[in-house]
Design a protein around this motif. Structure first.
Motif, PDB file in Angstrom:
ATOM      1  N   SER A   1       0.858  -1.188   0.000  1.00  0.00           N
ATOM      2  CA  SER A   1       0.000   0.000   0.000  1.00  0.00           C
ATOM      3  C   SER A   1       0.892   1.235   0.000  1.00  0.00           C
ATOM      4  O   SER A   1       2.034   1.192   0.451  1.00  0.00           O
ATOM      5  CB  SER A   1      -0.920   0.019   1.221  1.00  0.00           C
ATOM      6  OG  SER A   1      -0.158   0.203   2.405  1.00  0.00           O
TER       7      SER A   1
ATOM      8  N   GLN B   1      -4.310   7.191   0.979  1.00  0.00           N
ATOM      9  CA  GLN B   1      -3.762   5.837   0.856  1.00  0.00           C
ATOM     10  C   GLN B   1      -4.262   5.178  -0.421  1.00  0.00           C
ATOM     11  O   GLN B   1      -5.310   5.546  -0.954  1.00  0.00           O
ATOM     12  CB  GLN B   1      -4.104   4.988   2.066  1.00  0.00           C
ATOM     13  CG  GLN B   1      -5.560   4.890   2.437  1.00  0.00           C
ATOM     14  CD  GLN B   1      -6.341   3.914   1.585  1.00  0.00           C
ATOM     15  OE1 GLN B   1      -7.487   4.186   1.239  1.00  0.00           O
ATOM     16  NE2 GLN B   1      -5.722   2.800   1.249  1.00  0.00           N
ATOM     17  N   ARG B   2      -3.475   4.206  -0.867  1.00  0.00           N
ATOM     18  CA  ARG B   2      -3.820   3.417  -2.049  1.00  0.00           C
ATOM     19  C   ARG B   2      -3.440   1.967  -1.803  1.00  0.00           C
ATOM     20  O   ARG B   2      -2.358   1.683  -1.290  1.00  0.00           O
ATOM     21  CB  ARG B   2      -3.051   3.925  -3.283  1.00  0.00           C
ATOM     22  CG  ARG B   2      -3.528   5.275  -3.800  1.00  0.00           C
ATOM     23  CD  ARG B   2      -2.408   6.032  -4.488  1.00  0.00           C
ATOM     24  NE  ARG B   2      -2.875   7.307  -5.007  1.00  0.00           N
ATOM     25  CZ  ARG B   2      -3.141   8.366  -4.274  1.00  0.00           C
ATOM     26  NH1 ARG B   2      -3.009   8.300  -2.957  1.00  0.00           N
ATOM     27  NH2 ARG B   2      -3.532   9.498  -4.839  1.00  0.00           N
ATOM     28  N   SER B   3      -4.330   1.051  -2.179  1.00  0.00           N
ATOM     29  CA  SER B   3      -4.029  -0.380  -2.102  1.00  0.00           C
ATOM     30  C   SER B   3      -4.933  -1.113  -3.082  1.00  0.00           C
ATOM     31  O   SER B   3      -5.981  -0.593  -3.473  1.00  0.00           O
ATOM     32  CB  SER B   3      -4.233  -0.923  -0.680  1.00  0.00           C
ATOM     33  OG  SER B   3      -5.597  -0.810  -0.294  1.00  0.00           O
ATOM     34  N   LYS B   4      -4.519  -2.282  -3.485  1.00  0.00           N
ATOM     35  CA  LYS B   4      -5.337  -3.110  -4.350  1.00  0.00           C
ATOM     36  C   LYS B   4      -6.555  -3.625  -3.574  1.00  0.00           C
ATOM     37  O   LYS B   4      -6.490  -3.848  -2.368  1.00  0.00           O
ATOM     38  CB  LYS B   4      -4.514  -4.303  -4.868  1.00  0.00           C
ATOM     39  CG  LYS B   4      -3.442  -3.929  -5.888  1.00  0.00           C
ATOM     40  CD  LYS B   4      -4.079  -3.483  -7.197  1.00  0.00           C
ATOM     41  CE  LYS B   4      -3.015  -3.232  -8.261  1.00  0.00           C
ATOM     42  NZ  LYS B   4      -3.591  -2.787  -9.548  1.00  0.00           N
ATOM     43  N   ASP B   5      -7.667  -3.825  -4.285  1.00  0.00           N
ATOM     44  CA  ASP B   5      -8.888  -4.295  -3.625  1.00  0.00           C
ATOM     45  C   ASP B   5      -8.649  -5.594  -2.858  1.00  0.00           C
ATOM     46  O   ASP B   5      -9.197  -5.789  -1.768  1.00  0.00           O
ATOM     47  CB  ASP B   5      -9.996  -4.505  -4.672  1.00  0.00           C
ATOM     48  CG  ASP B   5     -10.501  -3.189  -5.250  1.00  0.00           C
ATOM     49  OD1 ASP B   5     -10.251  -2.139  -4.631  1.00  0.00           O
ATOM     50  OD2 ASP B   5     -11.145  -3.223  -6.323  1.00  0.00           O
TER      51      ASP B   5
ATOM     52  N   SER C   1      -7.115  -4.705   0.494  1.00  0.00           N
ATOM     53  CA  SER C   1      -7.710  -3.618   1.285  1.00  0.00           C
ATOM     54  C   SER C   1      -8.156  -4.068   2.667  1.00  0.00           C
ATOM     55  O   SER C   1      -7.943  -3.361   3.658  1.00  0.00           O
ATOM     56  CB  SER C   1      -8.896  -3.005   0.531  1.00  0.00           C
ATOM     57  OG  SER C   1      -8.457  -2.337  -0.629  1.00  0.00           O
ATOM     58  N   ASP C   2      -8.786  -5.242   2.756  1.00  0.00           N
ATOM     59  CA  ASP C   2      -9.257  -5.709   4.062  1.00  0.00           C
ATOM     60  C   ASP C   2      -8.102  -5.873   5.042  1.00  0.00           C
ATOM     61  O   ASP C   2      -8.220  -5.522   6.227  1.00  0.00           O
ATOM     62  CB  ASP C   2     -10.008  -7.036   3.911  1.00  0.00           C
ATOM     63  CG  ASP C   2     -11.376  -6.861   3.264  1.00  0.00           C
ATOM     64  OD1 ASP C   2     -11.849  -5.709   3.194  1.00  0.00           O
ATOM     65  OD2 ASP C   2     -11.953  -7.875   2.816  1.00  0.00           O
TER      66      ASP C   2
ATOM     67  N   GLN D   1      -6.863  -2.386   6.131  1.00  0.00           N
ATOM     68  CA  GLN D   1      -7.833  -1.752   7.031  1.00  0.00           C
ATOM     69  C   GLN D   1      -7.780  -2.387   8.411  1.00  0.00           C
ATOM     70  O   GLN D   1      -7.840  -1.696   9.432  1.00  0.00           O
ATOM     71  CB  GLN D   1      -9.240  -1.859   6.443  1.00  0.00           C
ATOM     72  CG  GLN D   1      -9.490  -0.933   5.268  1.00  0.00           C
ATOM     73  CD  GLN D   1     -10.949  -0.870   4.882  1.00  0.00           C
ATOM     74  OE1 GLN D   1     -11.795  -0.406   5.643  1.00  0.00           O
ATOM     75  NE2 GLN D   1     -11.269  -1.349   3.687  1.00  0.00           N
TER      76      GLN D   1
ATOM     77  N   TRP E   1      -4.838   2.870   7.035  1.00  0.00           N
ATOM     78  CA  TRP E   1      -5.959   3.428   6.268  1.00  0.00           C
ATOM     79  C   TRP E   1      -6.153   4.883   6.688  1.00  0.00           C
ATOM     80  O   TRP E   1      -5.685   5.306   7.750  1.00  0.00           O
ATOM     81  CB  TRP E   1      -7.222   2.610   6.545  1.00  0.00           C
ATOM     82  CG  TRP E   1      -8.199   2.567   5.409  1.00  0.00           C
ATOM     83  CD1 TRP E   1      -9.370   3.270   5.298  1.00  0.00           C
ATOM     84  CD2 TRP E   1      -8.084   1.787   4.228  1.00  0.00           C
ATOM     85  NE1 TRP E   1      -9.992   2.966   4.108  1.00  0.00           N
ATOM     86  CE2 TRP E   1      -9.215   2.047   3.427  1.00  0.00           C
ATOM     87  CE3 TRP E   1      -7.137   0.885   3.746  1.00  0.00           C
ATOM     88  CZ2 TRP E   1      -9.432   1.458   2.194  1.00  0.00           C
ATOM     89  CZ3 TRP E   1      -7.330   0.291   2.514  1.00  0.00           C
ATOM     90  CH2 TRP E   1      -8.472   0.578   1.757  1.00  0.00           C
TER      91      TRP E   1
END
Length: 318
Positions: free
Chosen positions: A82, A95-99, A102-103, A106, A111
């Motif tokens: 991320s 922030q940026r992250s792949k789907d 993401s979990d 987070q 996040w």
């Protein structure tokens, strides 16, 4: 594993050994901030209103940094990483992250809105980077909190046009198999991206000034001076302040550029530095004067006038 990690942290801090920068951060975490490495709750999260207020305090800096964050994420996003940017207090603002990841991020508190200051989370990439104002890597069990040992963090500080720390750039990895060599590689890219953001923020802060690049690149960033129409230095990056003894932060009292850069019997150091900056910009642009002018933050007509004054030809030659 969590118990042994906490025991090691505590025994190291309680020993009389001076240790490294890492152990100094562990000591700050436990002694100064009163933190417990076994604490399990996730990091503190600020309200959406507080997040917006913190973003607003940075003004146009957030918009200026966005393209660089996007570019960095394009390079590292597919590797379980991320990209995060915080304010100077360690609160994540972007922030940026792949789907698919993401979990995980987070759940870890990586996040928007979460507080990763050293006083809140102990030794960690973001907080320790800010506390020590330097680029660093905090890899897995180097974290103070046992629950944070699942991540690797690569961070770099970003200094504002006034030389004061304004933000921190972080790339965090959720990959357990990430190698040390790859971590170092990402760390270098993070540091370079932070320098680029800092450079663009500096140029934006002095739109009417001539930006002069110092003769040497320093590890902490670009050596840039902002010079007004009277050849007075009105601004300097953090690295330039260090290089020329201008103080690390705050407003600079205008002073002649020649007094800082020196002069000789033929041409001033200011002229040499300006000539070198123009020639580099022209070379990078492949002779495209419009592109060179944009890089220098001046108009094309101004570029031609300065080239003529300094004796630089159309191809960037003397």
């Amino acid at each position: 594993m969590s118990k042994s990690h906490a025991d090691y942290i505590i025994s190291t801090v309680e020993s009389d050994h001076v240790g490294t920068r890492l152990t100094a951060s562990w000591r700050r975490s436990m002694v100064k901030h009163g933190l417990d490495p076994t604490r399990t709750p996730a990091p503190k999260r600020f309200s959406d209103m507080e997040i917006q207020e913190r973003r607003a305090r940075l003004g146009g800096f957030m918009d200026l940094a966005t393209p660089q964050l996007d570019h960095l994420f394009q390079m590292v996003g597919n590797t379980g990483c991320s990209v995060l940017m915080t304010d100077r207090d360690g609160v994540i603002l972007d922030q940026r992250s792949k789907d698919a990841d993401s979990d995980t991020f987070q759940d870890w508190g990586l996040w928007a809105g979460f507080d990763w200051s050293e006083k809140s989370e102990g030794t960690n990439g973001i907080g320790t980077c800010i506390a020590e104002a330097r680029s660093l890597i905090i890899h897995r069990d180097e974290h103070f909190m046992s629950r944070n040992t699942v991540m690797s963090c690569m961070d770099a500080p970003i200094f504002g046009p006034d030389g004061e720390l304004i933000a921190a750039l972080d790339v965090s990895s959720c990959r357990a198999d990430q190698t040390e060599a790859y971590t170092r590689l990402i760390s270098g890219v993070v540091a370079q991206t932070a320098k680029q953001i800092e450079t663009e923020a500096f140029r934006a802060a002095f739109p009417k000034a001539r930006i002069i690049t110092g003769p040497e690149e320093r590890p902490e960033g670009a050596v840039l001076l902002a010079v007004d129409q009277d050849d007075l230095i009105v601004g300097a990056t953090r690295a330039a302040r260090r290089a020329f003894g201008l103080g690390l932060g705050g407003k600079i009292d205008p002073r002649p550029a020649s007094d800082i850069l020196g002069r000789d019997s033929t041409s001033s150091a200011l002229e040499r530095a300006e000539r070198a900056a123009l020639k580099r910009a022209i070379a990078r642009a492949g002779g495209n004067m419009s592109a060179a002018a944009r890089e220098l933050g001046i108009g094309r007509a101004t570029l031609y006038r300065r080239m003529k004054r300094l004796g630089i030809g159309e191809n960037g030659e003397n």
